[in-house]
Design a protein around this motif. Sequence first.
Motif, PDB file in Angstrom:
ATOM      1  N   LEU A 324       0.762  -1.002   0.072  1.00  0.00           N
ATOM      2  CA  LEU A 324      -0.071   0.039   0.100  1.00  0.00           C
ATOM      3  C   LEU A 324       1.013   1.238  -0.027  1.00  0.00           C
ATOM      4  O   LEU A 324       1.571   1.349   0.990  1.00  0.00           O
ATOM      5  CB  LEU A 324      -0.873   0.231   1.356  1.00  0.00           C
ATOM      6  N   ALA A 325       0.903   1.909  -1.022  1.00  0.00           N
ATOM      7  CA  ALA A 325       1.732   3.186  -1.098  1.00  0.00           C
ATOM      8  C   ALA A 325       0.965   4.207  -0.508  1.00  0.00           C
ATOM      9  O   ALA A 325      -0.146   4.377  -0.244  1.00  0.00           O
ATOM     10  CB  ALA A 325       1.806   3.327  -2.667  1.00  0.00           C
ATOM     11  N   PRO A 326       1.973   5.340  -0.137  1.00  0.00           N
ATOM     12  CA  PRO A 326       1.409   6.499   0.497  1.00  0.00           C
ATOM     13  C   PRO A 326       0.132   7.162  -0.802  1.00  0.00           C
ATOM     14  O   PRO A 326       0.531   7.251  -1.678  1.00  0.00           O
ATOM     15  CB  PRO A 326       2.373   7.410   0.569  1.00  0.00           C
ATOM     16  N   GLY A 327      -0.920   7.409   0.201  1.00  0.00           N
ATOM     17  CA  GLY A 327      -2.121   8.284  -0.643  1.00  0.00           C
ATOM     18  C   GLY A 327      -2.880   7.254  -1.317  1.00  0.00           C
ATOM     19  O   GLY A 327      -3.931   7.703  -2.181  1.00  0.00           O
ATOM     20  N   GLU A 328      -2.575   5.872  -1.369  1.00  0.00           N
ATOM     21  CA  GLU A 328      -3.243   4.979  -2.247  1.00  0.00           C
ATOM     22  C   GLU A 328      -4.579   4.353  -1.484  1.00  0.00           C
ATOM     23  O   GLU A 328      -4.422   4.388  -0.328  1.00  0.00           O
ATOM     24  CB  GLU A 328      -2.312   3.675  -2.635  1.00  0.00           C
ATOM     25  N   ARG A 329      -5.392   3.834  -2.059  1.00  0.00           N
ATOM     26  CA  ARG A 329      -6.709   3.571  -1.480  1.00  0.00           C
ATOM     27  C   ARG A 329      -6.312   2.128  -1.103  1.00  0.00           C
ATOM     28  O   ARG A 329      -5.879   1.270  -1.970  1.00  0.00           O
ATOM     29  CB  ARG A 329      -7.998   3.395  -2.525  1.00  0.00           C
ATOM     30  N   VAL A 330      -6.786   1.707  -0.120  1.00  0.00           N
ATOM     31  CA  VAL A 330      -6.907   0.400   0.310  1.00  0.00           C
ATOM     32  C   VAL A 330      -7.931  -0.636  -0.592  1.00  0.00           C
ATOM     33  O   VAL A 330      -8.893  -0.235  -0.851  1.00  0.00           O
ATOM     34  CB  VAL A 330      -7.424   0.040   1.837  1.00  0.00           C
ATOM     35  N   ALA A 331      -7.300  -1.856  -1.171  1.00  0.00           N
ATOM     36  CA  ALA A 331      -8.147  -2.549  -2.092  1.00  0.00           C
ATOM     37  C   ALA A 331      -9.420  -3.247  -1.518  1.00  0.00           C
ATOM     38  O   ALA A 331     -10.470  -3.112  -1.889  1.00  0.00           O
ATOM     39  CB  ALA A 331      -7.195  -3.420  -2.992  1.00  0.00           C
ATOM     40  N   ASP A 344      -7.013   7.332   6.350  1.00  0.00           N
ATOM     41  CA  ASP A 344      -8.383   8.184   6.330  1.00  0.00           C
ATOM     42  C   ASP A 344      -9.408   7.214   6.300  1.00  0.00           C
ATOM     43  O   ASP A 344      -9.733   6.696   5.123  1.00  0.00           O
ATOM     44  CB  ASP A 344      -8.158   9.172   5.185  1.00  0.00           C
ATOM     45  N   GLU A 345     -10.213   7.157   7.148  1.00  0.00           N
ATOM     46  CA  GLU A 345     -11.504   6.066   7.037  1.00  0.00           C
ATOM     47  C   GLU A 345     -12.748   7.024   7.011  1.00  0.00           C
ATOM     48  O   GLU A 345     -13.919   6.366   7.218  1.00  0.00           O
ATOM     49  CB  GLU A 345     -11.582   5.359   8.244  1.00  0.00           C
ATOM     50  N   LEU A 348     -15.990   6.198   5.093  1.00  0.00           N
ATOM     51  CA  LEU A 348     -16.896   4.919   5.612  1.00  0.00           C
ATOM     52  C   LEU A 348     -17.374   5.344   6.961  1.00  0.00           C
ATOM     53  O   LEU A 348     -18.641   4.558   7.452  1.00  0.00           O
ATOM     54  CB  LEU A 348     -15.932   3.677   5.482  1.00  0.00           C
ATOM     55  N   THR A 349     -16.562   5.896   7.799  1.00  0.00           N
ATOM     56  CA  THR A 349     -17.034   6.201   9.281  1.00  0.00           C
ATOM     57  C   THR A 349     -17.585   7.517   9.792  1.00  0.00           C
ATOM     58  O   THR A 349     -18.327   7.665  10.644  1.00  0.00           O
ATOM     59  CB  THR A 349     -15.762   5.849  10.098  1.00  0.00           C
ATOM     60  N   GLY A 350     -17.340   8.705   8.773  1.00  0.00           N
ATOM     61  CA  GLY A 350     -17.609   9.778   9.210  1.00  0.00           C
ATOM     62  C   GLY A 350     -16.638  10.680  10.123  1.00  0.00           C
ATOM     63  O   GLY A 350     -16.914  11.780  10.453  1.00  0.00           O
ATOM     64  N   GLU A 351     -15.529   9.836  10.477  1.00  0.00           N
ATOM     65  CA  GLU A 351     -14.630  10.347  11.343  1.00  0.00           C
ATOM     66  C   GLU A 351     -13.650  11.216  10.715  1.00  0.00           C
ATOM     67  O   GLU A 351     -12.809  10.366   9.753  1.00  0.00           O
ATOM     68  CB  GLU A 351     -14.069   9.296  12.260  1.00  0.00           C
ATOM     69  N   PRO A 352     -13.456  12.278  10.893  1.00  0.00           N
ATOM     70  CA  PRO A 352     -12.461  13.260  10.041  1.00  0.00           C
ATOM     71  C   PRO A 352     -11.066  12.803  10.275  1.00  0.00           C
ATOM     72  O   PRO A 352     -10.139  13.052   9.659  1.00  0.00           O
ATOM     73  CB  PRO A 352     -12.921  14.346  10.259  1.00  0.00           C
ATOM     74  N   ILE A 353     -10.748  12.299  11.600  1.00  0.00           N
ATOM     75  CA  ILE A 353      -9.339  12.406  11.956  1.00  0.00           C
ATOM     76  C   ILE A 353      -8.986  11.098  11.322  1.00  0.00           C
ATOM     77  O   ILE A 353      -9.483   9.926  11.712  1.00  0.00           O
ATOM     78  CB  ILE A 353      -9.173  12.310  13.601  1.00  0.00           C
ATOM     79  N   PRO A 354      -7.649  10.939  10.772  1.00  0.00           N
ATOM     80  CA  PRO A 354      -7.006   9.606  10.408  1.00  0.00           C
ATOM     81  C   PRO A 354      -7.032   8.547  11.473  1.00  0.00           C
ATOM     82  O   PRO A 354      -6.492   9.111  12.517  1.00  0.00           O
ATOM     83  CB  PRO A 354      -5.894  10.045   9.530  1.00  0.00           C
ATOM     84  N   ALA A 355      -7.052   7.269  11.016  1.00  0.00           N
ATOM     85  CA  ALA A 355      -6.875   6.293  12.262  1.00  0.00           C
ATOM     86  C   ALA A 355      -5.329   5.845  12.151  1.00  0.00           C
ATOM     87  O   ALA A 355      -5.012   5.442  11.031  1.00  0.00           O
ATOM     88  CB  ALA A 355      -8.070   5.248  12.024  1.00  0.00           C
ATOM     89  N   GLY A 365     -11.260  -1.900   2.930  1.00  0.00           N
ATOM     90  CA  GLY A 365     -11.211  -1.409   1.443  1.00  0.00           C
ATOM     91  C   GLY A 365     -11.699  -0.310   1.363  1.00  0.00           C
ATOM     92  O   GLY A 365     -13.119   0.142   1.937  1.00  0.00           O
ATOM     93  N   GLY A 366     -11.249   0.556   0.412  1.00  0.00           N
ATOM     94  CA  GLY A 366     -12.011   1.960   0.094  1.00  0.00           C
ATOM     95  C   GLY A 366     -11.583   2.938   0.922  1.00  0.00           C
ATOM     96  O   GLY A 366     -11.633   4.071   0.510  1.00  0.00           O
ATOM     97  N   THR A 367     -10.744   2.870   1.976  1.00  0.00           N
ATOM     98  CA  THR A 367     -10.124   3.983   2.832  1.00  0.00           C
ATOM     99  C   THR A 367      -8.887   4.384   2.189  1.00  0.00           C
ATOM    100  O   THR A 367      -8.334   3.667   1.277  1.00  0.00           O
ATOM    101  CB  THR A 367      -9.942   3.464   4.042  1.00  0.00           C
TER     102      THR A 367
END
Length: 803
Positions: A324-331, A344-345, A348-355, A365-367
Amino acid sequence: MTATTLELPIPGISCAACAGRVERALTALPGLTDIAVNPITRRASLRADGTALIDIDAALTQAGYPPDLTTTRLDIQGMSCASCSGRIQRVLSARPDVAEAQVNLVAGTAQVRHAPSLPPADLAGIVTKLGYPAAVHQDAAAPVVREDEAATLKRAFLTALALTLPVFVAEMGGHLVPAFHHWLHGLIGSTPLLWMQMILTALVLAGPGRRFFATGIPALLRGGPEMNSLVALGAGAAFLYSAVVVLAPGLIPETSRHVYFEAAAVIVTLILMGRWLEARAKGQAGAAIRALIELAPDRATVLKGGKPTQVAVADLRPGDLVLLAPGERVAVDGTVAEGEGHIDESMLTGEPIPAPKAPGDPVTGGTVNGTAALTYRVTATGADTTLSRIVRMVEGAQNARLPVQALVDRITRIFVPVVMGLAAVTFLLWLVFGPDLAHAVVAGVAVLIIACPCAMGLAVPVSIMVGTGRGAQLGVLFRRGEALQRLSNARLIGFDKTGTLTRGRPELVAVHTDGIAEDEALRLAAGAEARSEHPLGAAIVAGAVARGLDLPPAQDVKASAGRGLSGVVEGRRLLIGNLAALTENGIAPTPLLRDAAEKEATQGATPVHMAVDGRHVASFALADRARPEAQDTIATLHRMGLQTAMLSGDIPATAQAVGARLGIDDVQGGLMPGDKLAAIGRMGAGSVFVGDGINDAPALAAAETGIAIGSGTSIAIESADLVLMSGDLGGVPRAIRLSRAVMRNIRQNLFWAFAYNTALIPVAMGVLVPFGGPQLSPMLGAGAMALSSVCVVGNALRLRAVR
């Protein structure tokens, strides 16, 4: 309903006794014969004569053996109003091998629960024979269908517009500018001008307008008229009357020889425009689903033989290592194998702070990855991923029918036939009391055109679609659409304590002993609790490890729900639990330890007692800190006019301390699982229960509305009506606000739809004419009808801005 033979798989059958109970449950239903239950194949065969499959399903479910029915989703084209969707739903539901059918006008879909013996393709064929082309749904195809529909309608509208403009200008231009009328008739001549209008209007009706006749006339002949029938009758009547004036004027009285080609052409053009704008708006209503589907990337980089290789996401399998490269979406879903960083989730979660993520942490997937390079191991692919489950849940909620929809269904079922009757009455009254035949035709056509039930049919489902989609963007995932309506009537919000109002990670804060050293007591307790999965036990183990104590092995460990556990450690018999556990086992609590525990409880800690060989020797204080947002959430709910309650299995003193700190109205502690269910039952109408979705599953199911505190990677919470994916308690008032906004939007839509028809049908009939008022033109009726649907959809789209 005719007799039919049903074959029902019943997976819960495990023996002949089960088969006997299933047979008795079926025999108790009237109209069932030839009942045979096979415990080997786990199937029931029966012949149903007049007994609906939904009643059979309910009887078997109540007996504890629910049948394994098939759910099929159909994509349906050509539905334009509530009469269309209502007719399809009635025909599907009338089949004896269908338990339930829900048709969604906005999404253009039908969700059907049916016997496995009924092939899905046959369901599509049934709907197609009604005049609405249908096909079995293919994953992620719905957004494409909606875009194709909008593009097709746009082409049809533009074609109709090009053909209609000359007709409209030729006829209406002369009325507006008399000099233009004389010039045009002098240039072309009256007869050629009429022929030109007739030919162009015929092209409009036979080309872009053919859809109304192809669907509306067969529906009329089958005895199920709908919106297309009204348009076909109205435009067709205006055209035929005008054609008779041109081709056989002798059949029409001289005073009534007026042509209405422009009305027929404009009616079709305006309605096509309205449908095009409506389809575009519907596409925007489904934007949340489309955005979710598009989150997943098409390709991923997999480590094969130690070398990175680009592969299609569809080819990934559990166990694969993905770079998973920087800035890439999780497949797809997985767990971090190497590296540390943030993801950054929010989508999917509505939570603005990256986990934050470290080895062992889950990724979804999708984050979107942050600035660090990570490697993760695939755990789920395809339909098993979190993203796919979210899409299915949102689609399921969008297909739901709210209780308020029942009123709309009852009205629209009879609406079109009533309108056709009113149009006939209007025609006859104008024929008898009006000036001429032409005015009677115009009045009848105006009633047919103005009374379209499209806005009624769109009022509820379009708001559901936009509202549930917006909820998914905010991290509020409605699993059942009807929860939207129930949640808007919320009165009392009940919370579980551990893991919901608190972090769910209790920590050891104090050890009190009597006749034994602290470390020895903690070491023995941790040895026994190491075999337990209870969070309080895990806290004791963590406390022992933090002190560097070794954990002795334990034997004969037994857990008792709501009490504690017992076991043997180093030859000593241990009992660990609450005071009730000690008392029930004949062990007298030591006053010193009991008083110390009560004091800890008043500070919000949970006391856990330990007896060794029948003597009370230690008390452990375990504190579970409240979530940082819990107090603000309770305060927000109070400002919204809601009451709050806490239902906890923790001891009353601890529960009271936590409740008082958070400002909760009603605190009940010391509840066993059965007590909690009884407490929820007493909460009554408007009750909501919020739990962590794991050990609270029975309580979530028992509440009128269950809200599960989930996370973006754990959404398999089947008992709740909706899930707060970020795990943020602030999602509770957010969900209630969204629910209230959706129901307010639905009421606005229904008011507009009903008020519109109630006000304009009498005007179209001409009730204002005797008082000097206007007679409504069919063209204005077509424009107003198209505008009503666009207004309803546009109003629903405002829900996309809810925050």
